[in-house]
Design a protein around this motif. Structure first.
Motif, mmCIF file in Angstrom:
data_model
loop_
_atom_site.group_PDB
_atom_site.id
_atom_site.type_symbol
_atom_site.label_atom_id
_atom_site.label_comp_id
_atom_site.label_asym_id
_atom_site.label_seq_id
_atom_site.Cartn_x
_atom_site.Cartn_y
_atom_site.Cartn_z
ATOM 1 N N LYS A 1 0.841 -1.192 0.000
ATOM 2 C CA LYS A 1 0.000 0.000 0.000
ATOM 3 C C LYS A 1 0.879 1.245 0.000
ATOM 4 C CE LYS A 1 -4.144 1.849 2.062
ATOM 5 N NZ LYS A 1 -5.233 1.617 2.978
ATOM 6 N N ILE A 2 0.499 2.211 -0.825
ATOM 7 C CA ILE A 2 1.252 3.454 -0.944
ATOM 8 C C ILE A 2 0.543 4.528 -0.133
ATOM 9 C CG2 ILE A 2 2.106 5.218 -2.527
ATOM 10 C CD1 ILE A 2 3.433 2.458 -2.896
ATOM 11 N N GLY B 1 -6.908 -0.462 -12.654
ATOM 12 C CA GLY B 1 -6.373 0.623 -11.851
ATOM 13 C C GLY B 1 -7.363 1.713 -11.520
ATOM 14 N N TYR C 1 2.351 -3.030 -12.274
ATOM 15 C CA TYR C 1 3.638 -2.351 -12.378
ATOM 16 C C TYR C 1 4.206 -2.681 -13.746
ATOM 17 C CZ TYR C 1 8.659 -1.647 -11.591
ATOM 18 O OH TYR C 1 9.968 -1.269 -11.699
ATOM 19 N N ASN D 1 -5.155 2.603 -2.774
ATOM 20 C CA ASN D 1 -3.718 2.842 -2.981
ATOM 21 C C ASN D 1 -2.868 1.581 -2.820
ATOM 22 O OD1 ASN D 1 -4.114 5.451 -3.680
ATOM 23 N ND2 ASN D 1 -3.128 6.336 -1.895
ATOM 24 N N ARG D 2 -3.447 0.411 -3.056
ATOM 25 C CA ARG D 2 -2.669 -0.830 -3.067
ATOM 26 C C ARG D 2 -2.127 -1.040 -4.468
ATOM 27 N NH1 ARG D 2 -7.563 -3.416 0.012
ATOM 28 N NH2 ARG D 2 -8.374 -3.011 -2.052
ATOM 29 N N ILE D 3 -0.901 -1.535 -4.564
ATOM 30 C CA ILE D 3 -0.278 -1.759 -5.865
ATOM 31 C C ILE D 3 -0.902 -2.993 -6.509
ATOM 32 C CG2 ILE D 3 1.870 -2.311 -7.066
ATOM 33 C CD1 ILE D 3 3.319 -0.772 -4.811
ATOM 34 N N LEU E 1 -2.345 1.631 -9.090
ATOM 35 C CA LEU E 1 -2.928 1.502 -7.761
ATOM 36 C C LEU E 1 -4.433 1.292 -7.841
ATOM 37 C CD1 LEU E 1 -1.081 4.642 -6.424
ATOM 38 C CD2 LEU E 1 -0.394 2.275 -6.051
ATOM 39 N N ASP E 2 -4.976 0.585 -6.849
ATOM 40 C CA ASP E 2 -6.430 0.465 -6.759
ATOM 41 C C ASP E 2 -6.976 1.628 -5.935
ATOM 42 O OD1 ASP E 2 -6.047 -0.182 -4.060
ATOM 43 O OD2 ASP E 2 -6.677 -2.266 -4.281
#
Length: 127
Positions: free
Chosen positions: A16-17, A71, A52, A47-49, A43-44
């Protein structure tokens, strides 16, 4: 031996960002190579990746296609400062398409990204 079960994480275990440091920490675990390139982190809504990918160029159409699959938002990491205008255009296109543009992070390829990065959001250069 390759363990396929480790390839996919349950949703609650995704990275998570929450800040630019989280982006740098994620990137510190990636192979970044020596060439100038762009790293796109998808990100969803939490804010989870969830994706990439790497490209040598900023292809707005390609980025939008990738975002449309899974996304909600995007963060970009690059090792060059000289394409700020291109990234601002990308930000404008992403936000006008209804996606969230989280941050642009620049870092030198040959240095430890955890301590040598610049976040446009942290610097007040992107809102």
């Amino acid at each position: 031996m390759f363990d396929r079960s480790k390839l996919y994480k349950p949703t609650n275990e995704l990275d998570k960002i929450k800040s630019s440091h989280d982006i740098a920490e994620f990137m510190s675990r990636q192979k970044r190579g020596v060439e100038n390139k762009y790293h796109f982190i998808i990100l969803d809504s939490a804010n989870r990746i969830v994706g990439y990918f790497i490209d040598k160029y900023v292809d707005v159409k390609k980025v939008l296609e990738r975002l449309s699959f899974s996304g909600f938002g995007l963060a970009v990491v690059t090792n060059t400062n000289n394409n700020t205008k291109v990234l601002e255009i990308l930000k404008e296109k992403i936000t006008s398409a209804g996606f969230r543009f989280l941050d642009i992070v620049t870092a030198k390829q040959n240095e430890d990204i955890l301590y040598n990065y610049k976040s446009f959001v942290d610097e007040g250069l992107s809102g």
